[in-house]
Motif scaffolding. Structure first.
Motif, PDB file in Angstrom:
ATOM      1  N   PHE A   1      40.207  30.361 -41.643  1.00 32.83           N
ATOM      2  CA  PHE A   1      40.615  31.684 -41.182  1.00 32.83           C
ATOM      3  C   PHE A   1      39.493  32.707 -41.339  1.00 32.83           C
ATOM      4  O   PHE A   1      39.341  33.601 -40.509  1.00 32.83           O
ATOM      5  CB  PHE A   1      41.880  32.141 -41.916  1.00 32.83           C
ATOM      6  CG  PHE A   1      43.144  31.546 -41.343  1.00 32.83           C
ATOM      7  CD1 PHE A   1      43.731  32.080 -40.216  1.00 32.83           C
ATOM      8  CD2 PHE A   1      43.744  30.442 -41.936  1.00 32.83           C
ATOM      9  CE1 PHE A   1      44.892  31.534 -39.680  1.00 32.83           C
ATOM     10  CE2 PHE A   1      44.899  29.889 -41.410  1.00 32.83           C
ATOM     11  CZ  PHE A   1      45.472  30.432 -40.273  1.00 32.83           C
ATOM     12  N   ALA A   2      38.691  32.561 -42.390  1.00 33.81           N
ATOM     13  CA  ALA A   2      37.544  33.458 -42.578  1.00 33.81           C
ATOM     14  C   ALA A   2      36.522  33.254 -41.456  1.00 33.81           C
ATOM     15  O   ALA A   2      35.900  34.219 -40.986  1.00 33.81           O
ATOM     16  CB  ALA A   2      36.898  33.210 -43.937  1.00 33.81           C
TER      17      ALA A   2
ATOM     18  N   LYS B   1      37.978  34.861 -38.200  1.00 34.41           N
ATOM     19  CA  LYS B   1      38.419  36.260 -38.323  1.00 34.41           C
ATOM     20  C   LYS B   1      37.445  37.206 -37.621  1.00 34.41           C
ATOM     21  O   LYS B   1      36.236  37.137 -37.808  1.00 34.41           O
ATOM     22  CB  LYS B   1      38.525  36.649 -39.802  1.00 34.41           C
ATOM     23  CG  LYS B   1      39.135  38.029 -40.047  1.00 34.41           C
ATOM     24  CD  LYS B   1      39.232  38.275 -41.538  1.00 34.41           C
ATOM     25  CE  LYS B   1      39.766  39.671 -41.849  1.00 34.41           C
ATOM     26  NZ  LYS B   1      41.150  39.852 -41.442  1.00 34.41           N
ATOM     27  N   GLY B   2      37.983  38.082 -36.798  1.00 36.16           N
ATOM     28  CA  GLY B   2      37.176  39.111 -36.160  1.00 36.16           C
ATOM     29  C   GLY B   2      36.352  38.648 -34.972  1.00 36.16           C
ATOM     30  O   GLY B   2      35.662  39.454 -34.353  1.00 36.16           O
TER      31      GLY B   2
ATOM     32  N   LEU C   1      46.345  37.343 -43.702  1.00 39.77           N
ATOM     33  CA  LEU C   1      46.009  36.586 -42.496  1.00 39.77           C
ATOM     34  C   LEU C   1      46.703  37.091 -41.231  1.00 39.77           C
ATOM     35  O   LEU C   1      46.458  36.568 -40.147  1.00 39.77           O
ATOM     36  CB  LEU C   1      46.357  35.102 -42.695  1.00 39.77           C
ATOM     37  CG  LEU C   1      45.638  34.376 -43.840  1.00 39.77           C
ATOM     38  CD1 LEU C   1      46.137  32.939 -43.952  1.00 39.77           C
ATOM     39  CD2 LEU C   1      44.127  34.405 -43.634  1.00 39.77           C
TER      40      LEU C   1
ATOM     41  N   ASP D   1      46.406  39.650 -39.312  1.00 42.03           N
ATOM     42  CA  ASP D   1      45.552  40.162 -38.237  1.00 42.03           C
ATOM     43  C   ASP D   1      44.738  39.061 -37.560  1.00 42.03           C
ATOM     44  O   ASP D   1      44.182  39.272 -36.483  1.00 42.03           O
ATOM     45  CB  ASP D   1      44.590  41.226 -38.782  1.00 42.03           C
ATOM     46  CG  ASP D   1      45.316  42.502 -39.172  1.00 42.03           C
ATOM     47  OD1 ASP D   1      46.484  42.654 -38.766  1.00 42.03           O
ATOM     48  OD2 ASP D   1      44.736  43.337 -39.891  1.00 42.03           O
ATOM     49  N   THR D   2      44.639  37.905 -38.222  1.00 38.18           N
ATOM     50  CA  THR D   2      43.848  36.803 -37.664  1.00 38.18           C
ATOM     51  C   THR D   2      44.678  35.958 -36.693  1.00 38.18           C
ATOM     52  O   THR D   2      44.124  35.215 -35.888  1.00 38.18           O
ATOM     53  CB  THR D   2      43.317  35.906 -38.813  1.00 38.18           C
ATOM     54  OG1 THR D   2      42.769  36.742 -39.837  1.00 38.18           O
ATOM     55  CG2 THR D   2      42.217  34.974 -38.336  1.00 38.18           C
TER      56      THR D   2
END
Length: 246
Positions: A85-86, A89-90, A116, A118-119
């Motif tokens: 997820f990191a 992300k974004g 999480l 927003d991901t």
């Protein structure tokens, strides 16, 4: 027209998290045990009804919304999922959906706990809510009669393909779909994938066993079109994405 993206579609229980959230909350029952009469509600096609009875039992025994939240918040992510997820992300290269036979309260609580929400682009699961008395209630996501591989309340393959179709209508196409799961009900979406896609069964779980069996039989049927990528950790999925993303 927007550029092509990679779609990550994930199951939730034993995939994003390393537990079955439905069964995990049974520890809130007196002595962590259900009476036999409730166990009798269980059937492969009656999971929603079974969970409804469990929630009623827990409510009668004083379990409140905050107790659910506290219990669910102690469930760990599966190894490497934080890294996965990191990594995404974004980034506008990816869209991420969760398709799960759990419920919206459980998934929202856990996603919020790990930061999480927003991901994840969208969550497809059985709607749940606490009523005015604090009783957790759950409904079918939909009622389906077209897929014998799926439960009556949730066909993951249908949900996945409908999402892809809707995104295409809005100008978003996916160069690759990566479906990540562990259970028997993850075979249906796996069979809906194309040759440029990846089906990622968690090693040692029922989807992995079913895929291995199907691959032995598949010389004739050719039912599995997607590339198969077994995984043990979310880090394995990061490795796959790095290999295929531009």
């Amino acid at each position: 027209m927007m550029g092509e993206k990679i779609l990550l579609a994930l199951d939730f229980d034993h995939t994003v998290i390393d537990e079955n959230s439905d069964l995990f909350v049974i520890r809130l029952a007196p002595n962590g045990e259900l009476p036999q009469k409730i166990k009798g509600f269980y059937s492969d096609n009656g999971w929603i009804e079974y969970m409804g009875e469990i929630f009623k039992f827990l409510h009668i025994h004083g379990v409140k919304p905050d107790n659910f939240k506290e219990c669910l918040s102690s469930i760990p992510l599966t190894l490497g999922m934080e890294e996965l997820f990191a990594f995404i992300k974004g980034s506008d290269k990816f869209e991420t959906v969760i398709i799960s036979d759990s419920n919206s309260i459980f998934i929202d609580t856990i996603l919020e706990r790990f930061g999480l929400k927003d991901t994840v682009t969208q969550v497809f699961t059985n709607p749940a809510m606490f009523d005015q008395n604090g009783l957790l209630t759950i409904q079918y996501y939909h009622t389906q009669d077209w897929c014998s591989l799926s439960t009556v309340n949730l066909c993951k393959g249908h949900i996945l393909q409908e999402f892809i179709k809707e995104r295409k209508q809005k100008g978003v196409t996916f160069s690759t779909v990566i479906y990540i799961g562990d259970g028997s009900n993850d075979l249906c979406p796996g069979l809906s994938l194309s040759q440029q896609d990846y089906l990622c069964p968690r090693v040692g779980f029922s989807l992995w066993r079913k895929v291995n069996k199907l691959m032995k039989e598949d010389e004739k049927t050719k039912s599995l079109k997607a590339r198969i990528y077994p995984w043990e950790s979310g880090s394995d999925i990061v490795g796959l994405i790095k290999n295929i993303s531009p």
